[in-house]
Design a protein around this motif. Structure first.
Motif, short mmCIF file in Angstrom:
data_model
loop_
_atom_site.label_atom_id
_atom_site.label_comp_id
_atom_site.label_asym_id
_atom_site.label_seq_id
_atom_site.Cartn_x
_atom_site.Cartn_y
_atom_site.Cartn_z
N GLU A 1 -10.33 12.32 1.03
CA GLU A 1 -8.94 11.94 0.81
C GLU A 1 -8.54 10.71 1.62
OE1 GLU A 1 -7.17 15.77 2.02
OE2 GLU A 1 -6.40 14.68 3.74
N LEU A 2 -9.09 10.57 2.83
CA LEU A 2 -8.73 9.41 3.66
C LEU A 2 -9.30 8.12 3.08
CD1 LEU A 2 -7.54 8.09 6.20
CD2 LEU A 2 -9.62 8.71 7.40
N SER A 3 -10.59 8.15 2.73
CA SER A 3 -11.22 6.92 2.22
C SER A 3 -10.58 6.50 0.89
CB SER A 3 -12.72 7.11 2.06
OG SER A 3 -13.00 8.05 1.07
N LEU A 4 -10.26 7.50 0.05
CA LEU A 4 -9.62 7.17 -1.24
C LEU A 4 -8.22 6.59 -1.02
CD1 LEU A 4 -10.68 10.16 -3.52
CD2 LEU A 4 -11.46 7.81 -3.65
N SER A 5 -7.48 7.20 -0.07
CA SER A 5 -6.13 6.71 0.22
C SER A 5 -6.19 5.27 0.75
CB SER A 5 -5.47 7.67 1.22
OG SER A 5 -4.60 7.02 2.05
N ILE A 6 -7.17 4.99 1.62
CA ILE A 6 -7.32 3.62 2.13
C ILE A 6 -7.63 2.65 0.99
CG2 ILE A 6 -8.83 2.13 3.55
CD1 ILE A 6 -9.02 4.51 5.53
N LYS A 7 -8.53 3.08 0.10
CA LYS A 7 -8.90 2.23 -1.04
C LYS A 7 -7.69 1.92 -1.92
CE LYS A 7 -13.63 3.55 -1.77
NZ LYS A 7 -14.50 4.39 -2.57
N TYR A 8 -6.91 2.96 -2.25
CA TYR A 8 -5.76 2.76 -3.13
C TYR A 8 -4.72 1.85 -2.50
CZ TYR A 8 -7.60 6.73 -5.80
OH TYR A 8 -8.41 7.56 -6.54
N LYS A 9 -4.40 2.12 -1.22
CA LYS A 9 -3.40 1.31 -0.54
C LYS A 9 -3.86 -0.14 -0.40
CE LYS A 9 -1.07 4.80 2.23
NZ LYS A 9 -0.88 5.31 3.59
N ALA A 10 -5.13 -0.30 0.03
CA ALA A 10 -5.67 -1.65 0.22
C ALA A 10 -5.69 -2.38 -1.11
CB ALA A 10 -7.06 -1.58 0.81
N GLY A 11 -6.04 -1.69 -2.18
CA GLY A 11 -6.05 -2.28 -3.52
C GLY A 11 -4.67 -2.76 -3.93
N TYR A 12 -3.66 -1.94 -3.64
CA TYR A 12 -2.28 -2.28 -3.99
C TYR A 12 -1.83 -3.55 -3.25
CZ TYR A 12 2.83 -1.97 -3.67
OH TYR A 12 4.17 -2.26 -3.68
N TYR A 13 -2.08 -3.58 -1.93
CA TYR A 13 -1.67 -4.75 -1.15
C TYR A 13 -2.46 -5.99 -1.55
CZ TYR A 13 1.42 -1.93 1.70
OH TYR A 13 2.45 -1.13 2.10
N ALA A 14 -3.75 -5.81 -1.78
CA ALA A 14 -4.59 -6.95 -2.17
C ALA A 14 -4.08 -7.52 -3.50
CB ALA A 14 -6.04 -6.52 -2.30
N TYR A 15 -3.67 -6.63 -4.40
CA TYR A 15 -3.16 -7.07 -5.70
C TYR A 15 -1.89 -7.90 -5.52
CZ TYR A 15 -1.11 -6.72 -10.37
OH TYR A 15 -0.54 -7.01 -11.58
N LEU A 16 -0.96 -7.41 -4.67
CA LEU A 16 0.28 -8.14 -4.43
C LEU A 16 0.01 -9.51 -3.80
CD1 LEU A 16 2.84 -5.55 -3.03
CD2 LEU A 16 2.74 -6.54 -5.30
N ILE A 17 -0.88 -9.52 -2.79
CA ILE A 17 -1.20 -10.79 -2.11
C ILE A 17 -1.87 -11.76 -3.09
CG2 ILE A 17 -2.57 -11.83 -0.24
CD1 ILE A 17 -2.19 -9.07 1.24
N THR A 18 -2.77 -11.22 -3.92
CA THR A 18 -3.47 -12.07 -4.90
C THR A 18 -2.48 -12.70 -5.88
OG1 THR A 18 -5.41 -10.66 -4.72
CG2 THR A 18 -5.31 -12.08 -6.63
N MET A 19 -1.50 -11.91 -6.29
CA MET A 19 -0.46 -12.45 -7.20
C MET A 19 0.24 -13.64 -6.54
SD MET A 19 0.37 -10.35 -10.03
CE MET A 19 2.03 -9.76 -10.03
N LEU A 20 0.62 -13.46 -5.26
CA LEU A 20 1.30 -14.54 -4.55
C LEU A 20 0.40 -15.76 -4.41
CD1 LEU A 20 3.09 -12.51 -1.73
CD2 LEU A 20 4.16 -13.68 -3.65
N ILE A 21 -0.89 -15.50 -4.14
CA ILE A 21 -1.84 -16.62 -4.00
C ILE A 21 -1.90 -17.43 -5.29
CG2 ILE A 21 -4.33 -17.14 -3.82
CD1 ILE A 21 -4.49 -14.78 -1.79
N TRP A 22 -1.98 -16.71 -6.43
CA TRP A 22 -2.08 -17.43 -7.72
C TRP A 22 -0.79 -18.15 -8.06
CZ3 TRP A 22 -6.44 -18.93 -9.44
CH2 TRP A 22 -7.58 -18.17 -9.22
#
Lengths: 78, 132
Positions: free
Chosen positions: B70-91
């Motif tokens: 549950e911890l590793s999955l939660s880290i993956k999901y959260k990190a994915g969400y933030y990475a997606y937002l940052i990537t949008m801003l980058i583009w």
């Protein structure tokens, strides 16, 4: 949320790896739990408590003030 | 030296050999002409990381240990969400400054690299405080 995992584990002569195996998580998760960096799900809290043969509230200490739950009011059912 | 350290050393040696081999082959044939060496190294690293995962999974399965919890999955999901937002801003940022760069390929490469870096940084940050 504070917990007594480290203390109970030491008392029961269990390693982090043993506890991880018994609860079906990775050792890293046990490390995070012991450091208080991660709040487990209800299921994991139950599994850990079961290993130590204790109730959840005896292993995990929930501080209402820390989370500002209920603004200090008592919601207990009378 | 533990088995793990030996494996890491071996992987590093293989990476170096592969990069050297590709460089030598490239000099002969020029098939990688125009591709930056850092991108090649990046691709090799990703390939190695992808190859390590099933090995780790197999090892953990043998030892009856969880690969994901549950911890590793939660880290993956959260990190994915933030990475997606940052990537949008980058583009969006890249789109705004695109006229200042004559070569669009450079911008595309920069965008992809920054997206990958944002994913790695998000994961590191979330891992430090997974509750927040």
């Amino acid at each position: 949320m504070n917990n007594r995992i480290k203390e109970l584990r030491a008392r029961g002569n269990l390693t982090q790896l043993d506890l991880a195996e018994l609860t079906g998580v990775r050792r890293e998760t046990i490390v995070f739990l012991e450091k208080g960096k991660y709040n487990p799900s209800l299921k994991l809290a139950y599994e850990i408590s079961k290993v130590f043969k204790l109730n959840i509230q005896e292993v995990f200490i929930f501080d209402r003030k820390e989370y500002k739950v209920g603004a200090g009011r008592d919601f207990s059912v009378k | 030296m533990t088995k793990q350290k030996m494996l890491l050393l071996a992987i590093n040696l293989v990476i170096i050999l592969v990069v050297l081999d590709i460089t030598a082959f490239e000099k002969e044939t020029g098939f990688l002409e125009g591709i930056h060496p850092i991108i090649i190294l990046f691709l090799v690293l990703i390939s190695v990381l992808i190859a390590i995962r099933p090995l780790k999974k197999r090892k953990n399965n043998k030892a009856a240990l969880a690969v994901d919890d549950e911890l590793s999955l939660s880290i993956k999901y959260k990190a994915g969400y933030y990475a997606y937002l940052i990537t949008m801003l980058i583009w969006v940022f890249i789109f705004l400054v695109k006229d200042r760069f004559p070569n669009p390929d450079v911008l595309l490469g920069v965008g992809i690299m920054l997206s990958a870096i944002s994913a790695i940084i998000s994961r590191i940050v979330i891992k430090r405080k997974p509750n927040e």
